[in-house]
Design an enzyme around this catalytic site. Sequence first.
Site, PDB file in Angstrom:
ATOM      1  N   CYS A 174       1.020  -0.755   0.073  1.00  0.00           N
ATOM      2  CA  CYS A 174      -0.107  -0.651  -0.241  1.00  0.00           C
ATOM      3  C   CYS A 174       1.068   1.487   0.156  1.00  0.00           C
ATOM      4  O   CYS A 174       1.985   0.916   0.773  1.00  0.00           O
ATOM      5  CB  CYS A 174      -0.952  -0.410   1.409  1.00  0.00           C
ATOM      6  SG  CYS A 174      -2.093   1.386   1.172  1.00  0.00           S
ATOM      7  N   LYS A 234     -12.721  -4.751   3.693  1.00  0.00           N
ATOM      8  CA  LYS A 234     -11.352  -4.002   4.477  1.00  0.00           C
ATOM      9  C   LYS A 234     -12.416  -2.590   4.594  1.00  0.00           C
ATOM     10  O   LYS A 234     -12.924  -1.974   3.234  1.00  0.00           O
ATOM     11  CB  LYS A 234     -10.567  -3.947   3.568  1.00  0.00           C
ATOM     12  CG  LYS A 234      -9.634  -2.653   4.773  1.00  0.00           C
ATOM     13  CD  LYS A 234      -8.425  -2.052   4.163  1.00  0.00           C
ATOM     14  CE  LYS A 234      -7.553  -0.936   4.975  1.00  0.00           C
ATOM     15  NZ  LYS A 234      -6.109  -0.241   4.764  1.00  0.00           N
ATOM     16  N   LYS A 286     -11.570  -6.936   7.700  1.00  0.00           N
ATOM     17  CA  LYS A 286     -10.746  -5.847   8.232  1.00  0.00           C
ATOM     18  C   LYS A 286     -11.517  -4.994   8.643  1.00  0.00           C
ATOM     19  O   LYS A 286     -12.645  -4.226   7.558  1.00  0.00           O
ATOM     20  CB  LYS A 286      -9.522  -5.980   7.920  1.00  0.00           C
ATOM     21  CG  LYS A 286      -9.101  -5.080   8.071  1.00  0.00           C
ATOM     22  CD  LYS A 286      -7.834  -4.488   7.702  1.00  0.00           C
ATOM     23  CE  LYS A 286      -7.134  -3.197   8.207  1.00  0.00           C
ATOM     24  NZ  LYS A 286      -6.128  -2.298   7.877  1.00  0.00           N
ATOM     25  N   TYR A 321      -1.994  -8.601  17.029  1.00  0.00           N
ATOM     26  CA  TYR A 321      -0.759  -7.508  18.075  1.00  0.00           C
ATOM     27  C   TYR A 321      -0.825  -8.460  19.543  1.00  0.00           C
ATOM     28  O   TYR A 321      -0.043  -7.834  20.356  1.00  0.00           O
ATOM     29  CB  TYR A 321      -0.878  -6.344  18.127  1.00  0.00           C
ATOM     30  CG  TYR A 321      -0.951  -5.404  16.582  1.00  0.00           C
ATOM     31  CD1 TYR A 321       0.579  -5.258  16.004  1.00  0.00           C
ATOM     32  CD2 TYR A 321      -2.406  -4.543  16.587  1.00  0.00           C
ATOM     33  CE1 TYR A 321      -0.170  -4.093  15.161  1.00  0.00           C
ATOM     34  CE2 TYR A 321      -2.388  -4.410  14.914  1.00  0.00           C
ATOM     35  CZ  TYR A 321      -1.383  -4.455  14.652  1.00  0.00           C
ATOM     36  OH  TYR A 321      -1.548  -3.023  13.136  1.00  0.00           O
TER      37      TYR A 321
HETATM   38  C1  PBG Z   1      -3.838   1.128   5.557  1.00  0.00           C
HETATM   39  C2  PBG Z   1      -3.964  -0.297   6.341  1.00  0.00           C
HETATM   40  C3  PBG Z   1      -4.341   0.556   7.518  1.00  0.00           C
HETATM   41  C4  PBG Z   1      -4.336  -0.230   8.564  1.00  0.00           C
HETATM   42  C5  PBG Z   1      -3.686  -1.508   7.495  1.00  0.00           C
HETATM   43  N1  PBG Z   1      -2.897  -1.128   6.484  1.00  0.00           N
HETATM   44  C6  PBG Z   1      -5.056   1.435   8.290  1.00  0.00           C
HETATM   45  C7  PBG Z   1      -6.033   2.306   6.735  1.00  0.00           C
HETATM   46  O1  PBG Z   1      -6.284   1.665   6.292  1.00  0.00           O
HETATM   47  O2  PBG Z   1      -5.812   3.676   7.669  1.00  0.00           O
HETATM   48  C8  PBG Z   1      -4.986  -0.762   9.914  1.00  0.00           C
HETATM   49  C9  PBG Z   1      -4.001  -1.863  10.584  1.00  0.00           C
HETATM   50  C10 PBG Z   1      -4.412  -1.541  12.004  1.00  0.00           C
HETATM   51  O3  PBG Z   1      -5.165  -0.868  12.747  1.00  0.00           O
HETATM   52  O4  PBG Z   1      -3.531  -2.491  12.904  1.00  0.00           O
HETATM   53  N2  PBG Z   1      -3.544   0.470   3.719  1.00  0.00           N
HETATM   54 ZN    ZN Z   2      -2.783   2.220   2.052  1.00  0.00          ZN
END
Ligand code: PBG
Ligand code: ZN
Length: 298
Positions: free
Chosen positions: A95, A170, A222, A287
Site C-alpha cells: 500500500c 476492508k 478487516k 498484535y
Molecule cells: C493502510 C492500512 C491500514 C491498516 C493496515 N493497512 C490503515 C488504514 O487503512 O488507514 C490498519 C491496521 C491496523 O489498524 O492495525 N493501507
Molecule cells: Zn494504505
Amino acid sequence: RHLITPHFVVEGEGHVDEIPSMPGVTHVSVDKLVEEVAADVALGLKSHLFFGIPDESAKDHVGSAAVDENGVVARALRALRERFGDEVVLITDVCLCAYTSHGHCGFLEDGVVVNDASVEQLAKMALTHAKAGADIVSPSDMMDGRVGAIRELLDENGFTNTSILAYSAKYASAYYGPFRDACDSAPQGDRKSYQMDPRNGREAVFETLLDLQEGADMVMVKPALAYLDIIRRVRDEVLCPVVCYNVSGEYSLVKNAAKAGLVDEANIVRENLLAMRRAGSDLIITYHGRDALQQGWI
Ligand code: PBG
Ligand code: ZN
C-alpha cells in the site's frame, strides 16, 4: 500457527521504540527486527507481516520509496531470509499510504484518489517485495483490480509462487486510528472513496469473489471484532483460507482497559481470539500474539 504478527519497520539502526498509541508494539529498525523476529520464532510465531515506515523526507506524491529495491521493507526481507531461511513466512503490506506525502493509499489527482494509475504502482511495489524474498504480498489499498494486476506482473517476472493475501473486505473504520499514528499515514480527508461502507455487508462478499477471480490465494476481513458477521459470511462463501485483521484500535482498547484494571487481559484476549476463530477465520493478524504466547494465555 493461526497467528500472524505485524511489525513496523523504520529506517536507521538500533531502534526499538514503543509506539505511544499501541502499548507493547514497536517501531523497529532492520537490525533490531531480526532480534524481534527471533524472539517471536522462539515463542512459536512463524508468520510475520511487515509495514514499512520511510523517513518523512522520502515521501512524495506517488510513493516512490515504496518501489525502491533498497527500501526499508526490501532490506528487512533480505536480512530475515538470510537469518531464518524457510523457518518463517514473510508477508508484506502492499500500500502507498505510508509512502505518499498526502497519506492516501493511491495516487491523488485534483483531490481525488485515482484507481488505475495507482494499481500500476501497487503492482510494482508487490514485485519489489517478491524480488526481495516475500512469500506472500498483501495489498491493503482497496483499489479495484489490483489483485489481478499484481498477479500478472508477478507471473511475468517469474514469481509464480509468490502468494497474494488480499484485503478483500476492508471497511472504512475508526478502529485504524492508532495504526495511522504508528505509520504517520493519516490521509488528507478520509478513505471512504476506496474503503468499504460499514453499513454494507453484501459488498464484502462481492469484493471477496472479485479478488478470488483475479487470483487471490487468501482473503481478508478487516477489522475483525466489529465485523464477525462479515467473517462468517465470507467463510460460508469461499473455499480458500479466510484471514481477519484484529486491528490497532481493537488492540489498544483492550490494552488500555486492561492497564486501567477494567478487564482481565488474559481472559479478554483469549475470548476475542476465540471469537475470531469461531466466526470462521483460519488465520488472525493480531498484535496480541506475543503476549498471548509469552504469558500462556492461549
Ligand atoms: C493502510 C492500512 C491500514 C491498516 C493496515 N493497512 C490503515 C488504514 O487503512 O488507514 C490498519 C491496521 C491496523 O489498524 O492495525 N493501507
Ligand atoms: Zn494504505
